[in-house]
Design a protein around this motif. Structure first.
Motif, mmCIF file in Angstrom:
data_model
loop_
_atom_site.group_PDB
_atom_site.id
_atom_site.type_symbol
_atom_site.label_atom_id
_atom_site.label_comp_id
_atom_site.label_asym_id
_atom_site.label_seq_id
_atom_site.Cartn_x
_atom_site.Cartn_y
_atom_site.Cartn_z
ATOM 1 N N GLY A 103 0.823 -1.215 0.000
ATOM 2 C CA GLY A 103 0.000 0.000 0.000
ATOM 3 C C GLY A 103 0.847 1.250 0.000
ATOM 4 N N ARG A 104 1.772 1.338 0.936
ATOM 5 C CA ARG A 104 2.725 2.446 0.983
ATOM 6 C C ARG A 104 3.906 2.030 1.848
ATOM 7 N NH1 ARG A 104 -0.909 6.870 4.133
ATOM 8 N NH2 ARG A 104 -2.550 5.797 3.011
ATOM 9 N N PHE A 105 5.007 2.776 1.727
ATOM 10 C CA PHE A 105 6.212 2.485 2.492
ATOM 11 C C PHE A 105 6.385 3.503 3.614
ATOM 12 C CE2 PHE A 105 8.931 0.420 -1.140
ATOM 13 C CZ PHE A 105 7.973 -0.567 -1.278
ATOM 14 N N SER A 106 7.109 3.121 4.657
ATOM 15 C CA SER A 106 7.531 4.083 5.665
ATOM 16 C C SER A 106 8.549 5.031 5.032
ATOM 17 C CB SER A 106 8.176 3.368 6.848
ATOM 18 O OG SER A 106 9.415 2.787 6.453
ATOM 19 N N GLU A 107 8.813 6.154 5.683
ATOM 20 C CA GLU A 107 9.809 7.081 5.135
ATOM 21 C C GLU A 107 11.194 6.440 5.123
ATOM 22 O OE1 GLU A 107 9.719 11.263 5.873
ATOM 23 O OE2 GLU A 107 7.676 11.172 6.670
ATOM 24 N N ARG A 108 11.501 5.658 6.146
ATOM 25 C CA ARG A 108 12.805 5.003 6.200
ATOM 26 C C ARG A 108 12.968 4.029 5.034
ATOM 27 N NH1 ARG A 108 15.027 1.238 11.224
ATOM 28 N NH2 ARG A 108 17.036 0.706 10.297
ATOM 29 N N ASP A 109 11.965 3.189 4.792
ATOM 30 C CA ASP A 109 12.050 2.220 3.693
ATOM 31 C C ASP A 109 12.040 2.930 2.340
ATOM 32 O OD1 ASP A 109 12.133 0.172 5.511
ATOM 33 O OD2 ASP A 109 10.020 -0.394 5.296
ATOM 34 N N SER A 110 11.228 3.990 2.230
ATOM 35 C CA SER A 110 11.185 4.766 0.983
ATOM 36 C C SER A 110 12.545 5.370 0.690
ATOM 37 C CB SER A 110 10.141 5.882 1.075
ATOM 38 O OG SER A 110 8.838 5.370 1.212
ATOM 39 N N LEU A 204 5.466 6.817 -0.791
ATOM 40 C CA LEU A 204 5.044 7.399 0.482
ATOM 41 C C LEU A 204 3.538 7.389 0.698
ATOM 42 C CD1 LEU A 204 7.457 10.479 0.555
ATOM 43 C CD2 LEU A 204 7.542 8.487 2.068
ATOM 44 N N SER A 205 2.783 7.384 -0.409
ATOM 45 C CA SER A 205 1.324 7.533 -0.284
ATOM 46 C C SER A 205 0.510 6.365 -0.815
ATOM 47 C CB SER A 205 0.878 8.807 -1.025
ATOM 48 O OG SER A 205 1.072 8.656 -2.433
ATOM 49 N N GLY A 206 1.070 5.612 -1.755
ATOM 50 C CA GLY A 206 0.320 4.533 -2.389
ATOM 51 C C GLY A 206 -0.564 4.992 -3.528
ATOM 52 N N VAL A 207 -0.520 6.299 -3.859
ATOM 53 C CA VAL A 207 -1.311 6.842 -4.969
ATOM 54 C C VAL A 207 -0.413 7.706 -5.850
ATOM 55 C CG1 VAL A 207 -3.487 6.816 -3.686
ATOM 56 C CG2 VAL A 207 -2.043 8.860 -3.619
ATOM 57 N N VAL A 208 -0.861 7.949 -7.085
ATOM 58 C CA VAL A 208 -0.102 8.816 -7.988
ATOM 59 C C VAL A 208 -0.556 10.269 -7.794
ATOM 60 C CG1 VAL A 208 0.380 7.062 -9.737
ATOM 61 C CG2 VAL A 208 -1.761 8.349 -9.858
ATOM 62 N N PRO A 209 0.331 11.236 -8.044
ATOM 63 C CA PRO A 209 -0.042 12.642 -7.842
ATOM 64 C C PRO A 209 -0.960 13.202 -8.924
ATOM 65 C CG PRO A 209 2.216 12.484 -8.630
ATOM 66 C CD PRO A 209 1.764 11.083 -8.351
ATOM 67 N N PHE A 210 -0.904 12.626 -10.123
ATOM 68 C CA PHE A 210 -1.705 13.134 -11.244
ATOM 69 C C PHE A 210 -2.473 11.965 -11.856
ATOM 70 C CE2 PHE A 210 2.370 15.476 -11.083
ATOM 71 C CZ PHE A 210 1.867 16.665 -10.560
ATOM 72 N N TYR A 211 -3.782 12.111 -11.905
ATOM 73 C CA TYR A 211 -4.620 10.990 -12.311
ATOM 74 C C TYR A 211 -5.778 11.470 -13.163
ATOM 75 C CZ TYR A 211 -7.963 7.149 -12.049
ATOM 76 O OH TYR A 211 -8.857 6.165 -12.381
ATOM 77 N N GLY A 212 -6.173 10.650 -14.136
ATOM 78 C CA GLY A 212 -7.356 10.909 -14.953
ATOM 79 C C GLY A 212 -8.033 9.599 -15.280
ATOM 80 N N GLU A 213 -9.280 9.683 -15.684
ATOM 81 C CA GLU A 213 -10.039 8.479 -16.031
ATOM 82 C C GLU A 213 -9.559 7.857 -17.341
ATOM 83 O OE1 GLU A 213 -12.193 6.884 -14.214
ATOM 84 O OE2 GLU A 213 -12.082 8.344 -12.578
ATOM 85 N N SER A 214 -8.847 8.637 -18.134
ATOM 86 C CA SER A 214 -8.286 8.141 -19.400
ATOM 87 C C SER A 214 -6.849 8.629 -19.498
ATOM 88 C CB SER A 214 -9.088 8.677 -20.588
ATOM 89 O OG SER A 214 -8.971 10.102 -20.669
ATOM 90 N N ALA A 215 -6.122 8.101 -20.475
ATOM 91 C CA ALA A 215 -4.738 8.543 -20.676
ATOM 92 C C ALA A 215 -4.695 10.037 -20.977
ATOM 93 C CB ALA A 215 -4.096 7.746 -21.814
ATOM 94 N N GLN A 216 -5.658 10.517 -21.777
ATOM 95 C CA GLN A 216 -5.686 11.934 -22.123
ATOM 96 C C GLN A 216 -5.905 12.804 -20.888
ATOM 97 O OE1 GLN A 216 -4.930 13.376 -24.998
ATOM 98 N NE2 GLN A 216 -5.245 15.385 -24.042
ATOM 99 N N GLU A 217 -6.823 12.394 -20.011
ATOM 100 C CA GLU A 217 -7.079 13.157 -18.789
ATOM 101 C C GLU A 217 -5.861 13.129 -17.864
ATOM 102 O OE1 GLU A 217 -10.634 11.939 -16.791
ATOM 103 O OE2 GLU A 217 -11.941 12.484 -18.454
#
Length: 278
Positions: A103-110, A204-217
């Motif tokens: 899901g995500r890493f600790s800061e030390r492991d990251s 660090l978060s388990g998610v991407v900073p920029f996301y869209g429903e399609s590649a274009q988005e």
């Protein structure tokens, strides 16, 4: 004539598959060691760009692979139908798999993974090479759990000093590619710093900073470059880590850190352990 692969190695089971190649585990009776063999079928390389990559990747690996955080090319074989690259044997789980599991890493492991990744990228840039497709899938681990940057098929030479040149061409992976690449501009090796910043964000978060429903988005979100730290995912992440992310995932290339500057950031130097909690 090239020496045949089978004279030197026993080809064992398939351990991976890509767009043009299949990866096998192989064994060297001479050394007693196991390796990975990436076998590329020339018949699948119909596009001139793909053919160029076929020639380019082994040359880049030969130049870079003395570094401990870059996949080492041990042997290269070629016949009329195939190209065989014998490389380090890495774990079946790459960084993407590990993030998916935890899901995500600790800061030390990251910081442990990230520091090795940046040392490898810094070496590439010192040698005048940009990877251009840094993402978790291309961050592998050897038997000693050491980071190995893989897949230089999109790599490009940009030189150094007076011979330094800007790069062009849309390459990379939607969530990780730098905005200047998508905008069709000429760009520098700092595209790797942006991508590595996104990798750190994901660790660090388990998610991407920029996301869209399609590649274009997704592309549109990347080009906007509006970096945020949702409290749902970043509540426990230190201010030092966020500061580093802002300096890497920075749309203004002139203000974006270089790979060497990233290695000098306090969060990296302290291994994420002495980071001030927000």
């Amino acid at each position: 004539m090239f020496q045949t692969l089978n004279n030197d190695f026993e080809i064992l089971e398939e351990i991976g598959r890509g767009r043009f190649g299949t990866i096998y585990r192989c064994f060297s009776p001479l050394s007693g060691d196991f390796f990975a063999c990436k076998t590329i079928s020339k018949s699948l390389l119909l596009d001139p760009t793909d053919q160029h990559c076929l020639i380019k990747e082994p040359k880049i690996l030969n130049l870079l692979s003395t570094h401990p955080n870059i996949t080492h090319l041990h042997k290269l074989y070629e016949d009329d139908n195939y190209l065989h690259l014998v490389m380090d044997l890495c774990s079946s789980e790459d960084l993407f798999d590990l993030i998916s599991k935890s899901g995500r890493f600790s800061e030390r492991d990251s910081a442990c993974v990230f520091s090795q990744l940046m040392h490898g990228i810094t070496h590439c840039h010192k040698m005048g090479i940009a990877h251009r497709d840094i993402k978790p899938d291309n961050v592998l681990f050897d038997a000693h759990n050491r980071v190995k940057i893989a897949d230089f098929g999109s790599g490009e030479w940009f030189g150094g000093g007076e011979e330094r040149v800007m790069m062009s061409g849309i390459v990379g992976t939607p969530y990780y590619v730098a905005p200047e690449v998508l905008m069709g501009k000429e760009y520098s090796e700092k595209v790797d710093v942006w991508s590595a910043g996104v990798v750190l964000y994901v660790m660090l978060s388990g998610v991407v900073p920029f996301y869209g429903e399609s590649a274009q988005e997704t592309f549109e979100a990347v080009v906007r470059g509006n970096l945020r730290f949702p409290s749902k995912y970043f509540r426990a992440v230190s201010s030092q880590a966020k500061d580093l992310l802002r300096k890497m995932i920075c749309k203004d290339v002139s203000k974006r850190f270089s790979a060497e500057q990233v290695l000098r950031h306090p969060w990296v130097i302290n291994g994420g352990e002495l980071a001030e909690e927000t």
